[in-house]
Scaffold this motif. Structure first.
Motif, PDB file in Angstrom:
ATOM      1  N   GLY A 455       0.815  -1.201   0.000  1.00 19.39           N
ATOM      2  CA  GLY A 455       0.000   0.000   0.000  1.00 19.39           C
ATOM      3  C   GLY A 455       0.848   1.249   0.000  1.00 19.39           C
ATOM      4  O   GLY A 455       2.080   1.197   0.007  1.00 19.39           O
ATOM      5  N   PRO A 456       0.199   2.419   0.033  1.00 15.04           N
ATOM      6  CA  PRO A 456       0.933   3.690  -0.023  1.00 15.04           C
ATOM      7  C   PRO A 456       1.386   4.195   1.337  1.00 15.04           C
ATOM      8  O   PRO A 456       1.997   5.262   1.423  1.00 15.04           O
ATOM      9  CB  PRO A 456      -0.114   4.638  -0.622  1.00 15.04           C
ATOM     10  N   ASP A 457       1.090   3.448   2.395  1.00 15.15           N
ATOM     11  CA  ASP A 457       1.316   3.952   3.750  1.00 15.15           C
ATOM     12  C   ASP A 457       2.717   3.681   4.271  1.00 15.15           C
ATOM     13  O   ASP A 457       3.347   2.676   3.923  1.00 15.15           O
ATOM     14  CB  ASP A 457       0.315   3.325   4.716  1.00 15.15           C
ATOM     15  N   LEU A 458       3.167   4.583   5.155  1.00 16.39           N
ATOM     16  CA  LEU A 458       4.356   4.319   5.954  1.00 16.39           C
ATOM     17  C   LEU A 458       3.908   3.453   7.123  1.00 16.39           C
ATOM     18  O   LEU A 458       2.945   3.772   7.824  1.00 16.39           O
ATOM     19  CB  LEU A 458       4.953   5.628   6.471  1.00 16.39           C
ATOM     20  N   LEU A 459       4.628   2.338   7.321  1.00 15.79           N
ATOM     21  CA  LEU A 459       4.227   1.364   8.336  1.00 15.79           C
ATOM     22  C   LEU A 459       5.316   1.197   9.377  1.00 15.79           C
ATOM     23  O   LEU A 459       6.481   1.537   9.140  1.00 15.79           O
ATOM     24  CB  LEU A 459       3.939   0.008   7.690  1.00 15.79           C
ATOM     25  N   GLU A 460       4.916   0.661  10.509  1.00 13.09           N
ATOM     26  CA  GLU A 460       5.870   0.228  11.522  1.00 13.09           C
ATOM     27  C   GLU A 460       5.669  -1.266  11.724  1.00 13.09           C
ATOM     28  O   GLU A 460       4.540  -1.724  11.937  1.00 13.09           O
ATOM     29  CB  GLU A 460       5.637   0.974  12.841  1.00 13.09           C
ATOM     30  N   VAL A 461       6.768  -2.036  11.603  1.00  9.86           N
ATOM     31  CA  VAL A 461       6.683  -3.481  11.758  1.00  9.86           C
ATOM     32  C   VAL A 461       7.635  -3.924  12.861  1.00  9.86           C
ATOM     33  O   VAL A 461       8.615  -3.231  13.176  1.00  9.86           O
ATOM     34  CB  VAL A 461       7.014  -4.231  10.451  1.00  9.86           C
ATOM     35  N   SER A 462       7.341  -5.085  13.416  1.00  8.84           N
ATOM     36  CA  SER A 462       8.202  -5.638  14.456  1.00  8.84           C
ATOM     37  C   SER A 462       9.532  -6.078  13.855  1.00  8.84           C
ATOM     38  O   SER A 462       9.566  -6.805  12.851  1.00  8.84           O
ATOM     39  CB  SER A 462       7.518  -6.832  15.113  1.00  8.84           C
ATOM     40  N   ALA A 463      10.641  -5.625  14.450  1.00  9.96           N
ATOM     41  CA  ALA A 463      11.963  -5.996  13.949  1.00  9.96           C
ATOM     42  C   ALA A 463      12.188  -7.502  14.058  1.00  9.96           C
ATOM     43  O   ALA A 463      12.821  -8.117  13.190  1.00  9.96           O
ATOM     44  CB  ALA A 463      13.039  -5.241  14.716  1.00  9.96           C
ATOM     45  N   SER A 464      11.650  -8.120  15.101  1.00  9.15           N
ATOM     46  CA  SER A 464      11.839  -9.563  15.275  1.00  9.15           C
ATOM     47  C   SER A 464      11.084 -10.361  14.212  1.00  9.15           C
ATOM     48  O   SER A 464      11.493 -11.470  13.866  1.00  9.15           O
ATOM     49  CB  SER A 464      11.360  -9.985  16.666  1.00  9.15           C
ATOM     50  N   ALA A 465      10.003  -9.786  13.648  1.00  2.53           N
ATOM     51  CA  ALA A 465       9.221 -10.503  12.645  1.00  2.53           C
ATOM     52  C   ALA A 465       9.971 -10.649  11.326  1.00  2.53           C
ATOM     53  O   ALA A 465       9.695 -11.566  10.548  1.00  2.53           O
ATOM     54  CB  ALA A 465       7.892  -9.790  12.399  1.00  2.53           C
ATOM     55  N   VAL A 466      10.947  -9.749  11.072  1.00  4.43           N
ATOM     56  CA  VAL A 466      11.705  -9.800   9.815  1.00  4.43           C
ATOM     57  C   VAL A 466      13.173 -10.123  10.063  1.00  4.43           C
ATOM     58  O   VAL A 466      14.007 -10.012   9.155  1.00  4.43           O
ATOM     59  CB  VAL A 466      11.575  -8.461   9.046  1.00  4.43           C
ATOM     60  N   ALA A 467      13.501 -10.529  11.276  1.00  4.94           N
ATOM     61  CA  ALA A 467      14.907 -10.783  11.613  1.00  4.94           C
ATOM     62  C   ALA A 467      15.475 -11.980  10.872  1.00  4.94           C
ATOM     63  O   ALA A 467      16.688 -12.073  10.649  1.00  4.94           O
ATOM     64  CB  ALA A 467      15.041 -10.996  13.124  1.00  4.94           C
ATOM     65  N   ASP A 468      14.625 -12.927  10.454  1.00  4.29           N
ATOM     66  CA  ASP A 468      15.099 -14.154   9.806  1.00  4.29           C
ATOM     67  C   ASP A 468      15.214 -14.048   8.290  1.00  4.29           C
ATOM     68  O   ASP A 468      15.501 -15.045   7.622  1.00  4.29           O
ATOM     69  CB  ASP A 468      14.169 -15.321  10.153  1.00  4.29           C
ATOM     70  N   LEU A 469      14.977 -12.876   7.711  1.00  2.62           N
ATOM     71  CA  LEU A 469      15.122 -12.752   6.260  1.00  2.62           C
ATOM     72  C   LEU A 469      16.583 -13.006   5.881  1.00  2.62           C
ATOM     73  O   LEU A 469      17.502 -12.465   6.498  1.00  2.62           O
ATOM     74  CB  LEU A 469      14.694 -11.357   5.797  1.00  2.62           C
ATOM     75  N   PRO A 470      16.833 -13.845   4.887  1.00  2.00           N
ATOM     76  CA  PRO A 470      18.217 -14.251   4.569  1.00  2.00           C
ATOM     77  C   PRO A 470      19.053 -13.093   4.029  1.00  2.00           C
ATOM     78  O   PRO A 470      18.546 -12.194   3.356  1.00  2.00           O
ATOM     79  CB  PRO A 470      18.013 -15.344   3.513  1.00  2.00           C
ATOM     80  N   THR A 471      20.338 -13.168   4.326  1.00  2.00           N
ATOM     81  CA  THR A 471      21.289 -12.172   3.807  1.00  2.00           C
ATOM     82  C   THR A 471      22.351 -12.814   2.923  1.00  2.00           C
ATOM     83  O   THR A 471      23.151 -12.125   2.302  1.00  2.00           O
ATOM     84  CB  THR A 471      21.980 -11.439   4.970  1.00  2.00           C
ATOM     85  N   SER A 472      22.350 -14.172   2.889  1.00  2.00           N
ATOM     86  CA  SER A 472      23.303 -14.886   2.036  1.00  2.00           C
ATOM     87  C   SER A 472      22.661 -16.185   1.568  1.00  2.00           C
ATOM     88  O   SER A 472      21.682 -16.661   2.156  1.00  2.00           O
ATOM     89  CB  SER A 472      24.603 -15.197   2.787  1.00  2.00           C
ATOM     90  N   ALA A 473      23.244 -16.763   0.501  1.00  2.00           N
ATOM     91  CA  ALA A 473      22.697 -18.012  -0.034  1.00  2.00           C
ATOM     92  C   ALA A 473      22.773 -19.132   0.984  1.00  2.00           C
ATOM     93  O   ALA A 473      21.915 -20.025   1.003  1.00  2.00           O
ATOM     94  CB  ALA A 473      23.464 -18.396  -1.306  1.00  2.00           C
ATOM     95  N   ALA A 474      23.760 -19.093   1.854  1.00  2.00           N
ATOM     96  CA  ALA A 474      23.921 -20.144   2.861  1.00  2.00           C
ATOM     97  C   ALA A 474      22.738 -20.204   3.809  1.00  2.00           C
ATOM     98  O   ALA A 474      22.448 -21.252   4.394  1.00  2.00           O
ATOM     99  CB  ALA A 474      25.219 -19.913   3.647  1.00  2.00           C
ATOM    100  N   ASP A 475      22.041 -19.067   3.956  1.00  2.00           N
ATOM    101  CA  ASP A 475      20.882 -19.051   4.849  1.00  2.00           C
ATOM    102  C   ASP A 475      19.726 -19.893   4.315  1.00  2.00           C
ATOM    103  O   ASP A 475      18.804 -20.224   5.071  1.00  2.00           O
ATOM    104  CB  ASP A 475      20.382 -17.620   5.061  1.00  2.00           C
ATOM    105  N   LEU A 476      19.783 -20.241   3.017  1.00  2.00           N
ATOM    106  CA  LEU A 476      18.670 -20.961   2.398  1.00  2.00           C
ATOM    107  C   LEU A 476      19.039 -22.373   1.957  1.00  2.00           C
ATOM    108  O   LEU A 476      18.174 -23.120   1.498  1.00  2.00           O
ATOM    109  CB  LEU A 476      18.168 -20.188   1.168  1.00  2.00           C
ATOM    110  N   LYS A 477      20.299 -22.743   2.113  1.00  2.00           N
ATOM    111  CA  LYS A 477      20.738 -24.040   1.608  1.00  2.00           C
ATOM    112  C   LYS A 477      21.094 -24.988   2.747  1.00  2.00           C
ATOM    113  O   LYS A 477      21.431 -24.552   3.850  1.00  2.00           O
ATOM    114  CB  LYS A 477      21.965 -23.857   0.696  1.00  2.00           C
ATOM    115  N   ASP A 478      21.017 -26.299   2.442  1.00  2.00           N
ATOM    116  CA  ASP A 478      21.472 -27.295   3.395  1.00  2.00           C
ATOM    117  C   ASP A 478      22.992 -27.244   3.491  1.00  2.00           C
ATOM    118  O   ASP A 478      23.685 -26.885   2.529  1.00  2.00           O
ATOM    119  CB  ASP A 478      21.048 -28.696   2.952  1.00  2.00           C
ATOM    120  N   ALA A 479      23.516 -27.603   4.643  1.00  2.00           N
ATOM    121  CA  ALA A 479      24.964 -27.669   4.795  1.00  2.00           C
ATOM    122  C   ALA A 479      25.515 -28.760   3.890  1.00  2.00           C
ATOM    123  O   ALA A 479      24.857 -29.779   3.657  1.00  2.00           O
ATOM    124  CB  ALA A 479      25.320 -27.951   6.252  1.00  2.00           C
TER     125      ALA A 479
END
Length: 491
Positions: A455-479
């Motif tokens: 939407g067009p609105d400025l929102l406030e979201v919980s930081a903990s709710a988006v803390a697990d978003l990946p920052t590298s490919a390793a975050d999404l792959k099996d070891a």
């Protein structure tokens, strides 16, 4: 002593005979007997009567009720839905209750006056039919039954009530529950939820002008969700709209004053505090006006419901005035992202700055490809399926904790730009379905981040709710097999 002995001997001789006479005493008749005599012991039980019409004279008024396919309805003194619980209690007593005792088999006029039956407190005339083996017989005259019961004074000794049946001179005693169920006026027998139903699924638009707020909602093109049209266009919170309608439709009438133009004017309904209009997909619109007046220091709230040429005036609880009086933040959809989850075939996780995004894609088995999630890039490979599914669920369920500035002109002030941390969702053709931007921490609310969503609105979201978003490919792959370095398994 000789006399006492004779009496005792006589009682001893008569005892068994007296007990047998007591056992042979017929059971008290039912209030509504479907046959001329009670069935013999051991015979098949009689079919319960199906009541079709009730006339209740009580509390200085006469109420007519009819059974319809949709349930019981009042036909007089007004046309209205009946209170299902009150009518069910009345019918239940007529169906099962028996007289408690015979009080007087041949009462005189003086007796009837003493029992309160010269001018009964209540009279109930009930029509029913005795169903045949297949449940039919509603139109069969031989199966029709009618009984009129008159109730008099209450016996203060045990709470029972004196009752008489039309065509039967006998005065009976019935349990107090009989009086409680049958001694009902029009208000007790009428449904109190006079505003409903206001089913969200059947409505196409809602317009409300209240004391503090005014707004207009319209059904979205998908037929399920709502959009706020006024005072600003945006997605509406469908569950909150449904809750508002449920709460409003559930308002209970405290009384039903006589409706007239003069009465409406006196109650302030020509200049209402709340004016609401509900437009269903079929049928005539429903208009509900609420007013508040103070008389002799007492404040009363009244509601007028109009639909076509039908109208209902009722006194309601004062809380009805505030049920629909809600602001835009409460009506807005708090979902941050709106996207068809099954259509997502590509996820791009941008860590922020100049860092390369982490991209996962999913083919379609229908197109001859694999439907497994794959990590793109030089170090690509199969992604952990449940990890990606969980991320999709997180994004789909992400809710705004609060709304910020409206009509934002400079998003950079909140740390939101093309280079900020973000997530992009695309379909099989590469079309963008939704995008989430994450910005600075909210001042004095470090557990929240500024965000921008679908939407067009400025929102406030919980930081903990988006803390697990990946920052590298390793975050999404099996070891790798054998441990993180690909070598021998670590013991």
């Amino acid at each position: 002593m000789r006399t006492a002995g004779v009496v005792v001997l006589g009682l001893a001789v008569l005892g068994p005979w007296a007990c047998s006479r007591e056992a042979e005493k017929p059971a008290p008749p039912k209030l509504f007997a479907t046959e001329a005599a009670e069935p013999a012991r051991g015979s098949a039980p009689q079919a319960a009567p199906v009541f079709t019409h009730l006339t209740v004279k009580a509390r200085g008024a006469t109420t007519e009720l009819e059974r319809t396919p949709e349930g019981w309805r009042l036909t007089a003194p007004v046309e209205a839905k009946a209170d299902p619980y009150a009518v069910e209690a009345l019918v239940q007593q007529l169906t099962t209750a028996k007289f408690k005792a015979t009080v007087n088999a041949s009462p005189s006029d003086a007796d009837l006056k003493k029992y309160g039956l010269t001018s009964p407190r209540f009279t109930v005339t009930a029509r029913a039919y005795v169903p045949d083996a297949s449940g039919g017989g509603a139109e069969d005259p031989s199966r029709q039954r009618t009984v009129t019961l008159a109730g008099g004074e209450e016996n203060s000794f045990d709470g029972s009530v004196y009752v008489r049946r039309e065509g039967d001179a006998t005065v009976y005693a019935a349990e107090g529950a009989v009086r409680w169920a049958l001694d009902k006026g029009p208000f007790e027998l009428r449904a109190k939820e006079f505003l409903g139903p206001l089913d969200a699924a059947s409505l196409q638009s809602i317009e409300v002008t209240a004391k503090a707020h005014a707004y207009q909602l319209t059904r979205d093109v998908d037929g399920k969700t709502w959009r706020l049209v006024k005072p600003e266009p945006t997605r509406a919170n469908a569950s909150r709209v449904a809750d508002l309608l449920t709460a409003f439709a559930g308002q209970q009438a405290l009384s039903f004053p006589e409706d007239s133009p003069a009465q409406r004017k006196a109650l302030g309904l020509e200049t209402p505090v709340v004016d609401a209009r509900f437009v269903p997909s079929s049928g005539e619109p429903i208009r509900v006006r609420l007013s508040q007046v103070t008389r002799e220091g007492a404040t009363a709230v009244h509601a007028l419901r109009e639909q076509g040429n039908r109208s209902t005036l009722a006194e309601v609880d004062a809380r009805a005035l505030t049920t629909l009086d809600v602001g835009v933040p409460e009506l807005k959809d708090r979902r941050v992202l709106a996207f068809p989850r099954d259509a997502v075939r590509r996820l791009e996780f941008h860590p922020g700055g100049k860092a390369a995004p982490v991209v996962v894609t999913r083919g379609s088995a229908a197109d001859g490809g694999s439907d497994a999630w794959q990590v793109e890039g030089p170090d690509g490979g199969r992604a952990r399926h449940f990890r990606v599914v969980k991320l999709l669920g997180t994004l789909d369920a992400l809710k705004a904790a609060a709304f910020g500035e409206a009509n934002v002109k400079r998003w950079e002030r909140y740390g939101i730009s093309e280079s900020s941390r973000s997530v992009v969702l695309r379909d099989a053709d590469g079309k963008e379905l939704a995008r989430l931007w994450l910005g600075h921490a909210v001042p004095e609310q470090e557990e929240r981040l500024y965000a921008r969503g679908s939407g067009p609105d400025l929102l406030e979201v919980s930081a903990s709710a988006v803390a697990d978003l990946p920052t590298s490919a390793a975050d999404l792959k099996d070891a790798p097999p054998g441990g993180p370095d690909g070598g021998a398994p670590t013991p």
